[in-house]
Design an enzyme around this catalytic site. Structure first.
Site, PDB file in Angstrom:
ATOM      1  N   LYS A  17       0.400  -0.045   0.954  1.00  0.00           N
ATOM      2  CA  LYS A  17       1.104   1.154   0.469  1.00  0.00           C
ATOM      3  C   LYS A  17       0.162   2.349   0.367  1.00  0.00           C
ATOM      4  CE  LYS A  17       2.357  -0.435  -3.604  1.00  0.00           C
ATOM      5  NZ  LYS A  17       1.781  -1.778  -3.630  1.00  0.00           N
ATOM      6  N   ARG A  92       7.534   0.265 -10.888  1.00  0.00           N
ATOM      7  CA  ARG A  92       7.245  -1.157 -10.695  1.00  0.00           C
ATOM      8  C   ARG A  92       8.172  -2.027 -11.532  1.00  0.00           C
ATOM      9  NH1 ARG A  92       1.474  -0.382  -9.064  1.00  0.00           N
ATOM     10  NH2 ARG A  92       0.539  -2.372  -8.563  1.00  0.00           N
ATOM     11  N   ARG A 127     -10.940  -6.014   0.823  1.00  0.00           N
ATOM     12  CA  ARG A 127     -10.736  -4.645   0.377  1.00  0.00           C
ATOM     13  C   ARG A 127     -11.993  -4.097  -0.307  1.00  0.00           C
ATOM     14  NH1 ARG A 127      -5.043  -2.778  -2.111  1.00  0.00           N
ATOM     15  NH2 ARG A 127      -5.795  -3.450  -4.146  1.00  0.00           N
ATOM     16  N   ARG A 159     -12.820  -3.971  -6.011  1.00  0.00           N
ATOM     17  CA  ARG A 159     -12.110  -3.650  -7.254  1.00  0.00           C
ATOM     18  C   ARG A 159     -12.062  -4.885  -8.145  1.00  0.00           C
ATOM     19  NH1 ARG A 159      -6.403  -0.894  -6.023  1.00  0.00           N
ATOM     20  NH2 ARG A 159      -5.723  -2.326  -7.636  1.00  0.00           N
ATOM     21  N   ARG A 170      -1.204 -10.869 -10.000  1.00  0.00           N
ATOM     22  CA  ARG A 170      -0.540  -9.608  -9.624  1.00  0.00           C
ATOM     23  C   ARG A 170       0.622  -9.874  -8.670  1.00  0.00           C
ATOM     24  NH1 ARG A 170      -5.126  -6.091  -7.278  1.00  0.00           N
ATOM     25  NH2 ARG A 170      -3.633  -4.397  -7.293  1.00  0.00           N
TER      26      ARG A 170
HETATM   27  P1  AMP Z   1      -2.375  -0.553  -8.027  1.00  0.00           P
HETATM   28  O1  AMP Z   1      -3.606   0.179  -7.619  1.00  0.00           O
HETATM   29  O2  AMP Z   1      -1.108   0.197  -7.704  1.00  0.00           O
HETATM   30  O3  AMP Z   1      -2.338  -1.967  -7.503  1.00  0.00           O
HETATM   31  O4  AMP Z   1      -2.418  -0.646  -9.625  1.00  0.00           O
HETATM   32  C1  AMP Z   1      -3.470  -1.289 -10.306  1.00  0.00           C
HETATM   33  C2  AMP Z   1      -3.026  -1.743 -11.683  1.00  0.00           C
HETATM   34  O5  AMP Z   1      -2.607  -0.608 -12.464  1.00  0.00           O
HETATM   35  C3  AMP Z   1      -1.810  -2.670 -11.699  1.00  0.00           C
HETATM   36  O6  AMP Z   1      -2.170  -4.025 -11.504  1.00  0.00           O
HETATM   37  C4  AMP Z   1      -1.251  -2.426 -13.089  1.00  0.00           C
HETATM   38  O7  AMP Z   1      -2.014  -3.104 -14.084  1.00  0.00           O
HETATM   39  C5  AMP Z   1      -1.479  -0.939 -13.269  1.00  0.00           C
HETATM   40  N1  AMP Z   1      -0.300  -0.151 -12.781  1.00  0.00           N
HETATM   41  C6  AMP Z   1      -0.266   0.708 -11.734  1.00  0.00           C
HETATM   42  N2  AMP Z   1       0.965   1.228 -11.579  1.00  0.00           N
HETATM   43  C7  AMP Z   1       1.728   0.695 -12.555  1.00  0.00           C
HETATM   44  C8  AMP Z   1       3.097   0.819 -12.922  1.00  0.00           C
HETATM   45  N3  AMP Z   1       3.949   1.605 -12.237  1.00  0.00           N
HETATM   46  N4  AMP Z   1       3.535   0.087 -13.985  1.00  0.00           N
HETATM   47  C9  AMP Z   1       2.705  -0.691 -14.702  1.00  0.00           C
HETATM   48  N5  AMP Z   1       1.415  -0.873 -14.394  1.00  0.00           N
HETATM   49  C10 AMP Z   1       0.914  -0.196 -13.343  1.00  0.00           C
END
Ligand code: AMP
Length: 213
Positions: A17, A92, A127, A159, A170
């Site tokens: 994404k 989400r 990654r 990360r 996740r």
């Molecule tokens: P991402 O980089 O989008 O994978 O986000 C990393 C982490 O941030 C996720 O595993 C969640 O812990 C938190 N996070 C990001 N976006 C959201 C969201 N819309 N709702 C809840 N937690 C989020």
């Protein structure tokens, strides 16, 4: 005049994404908004929000709805969002999607990038991110021209939530809590699905077709 694009990208963590969001952002001149990136920045800067979010991200769990809804409300009120935007990683949960509606935001497109869990697990292990400028790479699919380093000169890192155990959590959270959003947006006639491809540019072509076709 080109239509305004208010796009949500759905898909499991590691489905691509973020990369597609960057490409679409450049093509249409609209901002790509990643709640994950905003949260990581807050953690790095040690803000109150960052401190309370860290326990969730470290565990591969979602940050509470009210926190991320607040982040998005603020960000979407910035003037650069007036002509469109791409949401990468938000909403989400169904309550987050409802909050977006309650803000009066009219989403024009929802694209779900589909990649099987087994492939995600392999992808996530490659990654790499730059802590300094935020650039993202993949050892196999999108290597940095500077090898182990970012083009900005910083050494690349993994990360902390890309650890395989955290990735498994996740993915479970994604299937349980985020995937129901596909039905939510399909009912509104907005959902399009793209099969994530081995080659980045093939996924880009399919995503462009979904957006333009
Ligand atoms: P991402 O980089 O989008 O994978 O986000 C990393 C982490 O941030 C996720 O595993 C969640 O812990 C938190 N996070 C990001 N976006 C959201 C969201 N819309 N709702 C809840 N937690 C989020």
């Amino acid at each position: 005049m080109a239509r305004s694009i208010k796009l949500i990208l759905l898909g499991a963590p590691g489905a691509g994404k973020g990369t597609q969001a960057e490409i679409i952002s450049e093509k249409y001149g609209i901002p790509a908004i990643s709640t994950g990136a905003i949260i990581r920045e807050a953690i790095k800067n040690g803000t109150d929000m960052g401190k309370s979010a860290k326990q969730y991200t470290d565990a591969g769990a979602l940050v509470p709805d009210e926190v991320v809804i607040g982040i998005i409300k603020d960000r979407l009120s910035d003037s650069d969002c007036a002509n469109g935007f791409i949401l990468d990683g938000f909403p989400r949960t169904v309550p987050q999607a409802q909050a977006l509606e309650n803000m009066g935001v009219e989403i024009t497109d929802v694209i779900s990038i589909e990649v099987p869990d087994e492939k995600i697990l392999i992808r996530m292990s490659g990654r790499r991110v730059c802590k300094k400028c935020g650039a993202t790479y993949h050892t196999e699919y999108k290597p940095s021209p500077a090898g182990e380093y970012c083009v900005c000169g910083e050494k690349l890192t993994v990360r902390s939530d890309d650890d395989p155990k955290v990735v498994a959590q996740r993915l479970a959270t994604y299937h349980e809590t985020t995937e129901p959003l596909k039905a939510f947006y399909a009912e509104k006639g907005l959902l399009k699905t793209v099969e994530g491809q081995e080659k980045l540019e093939d996924t880009t072509a399919l995503t462009a077709k979904a957006l333009e076709g």
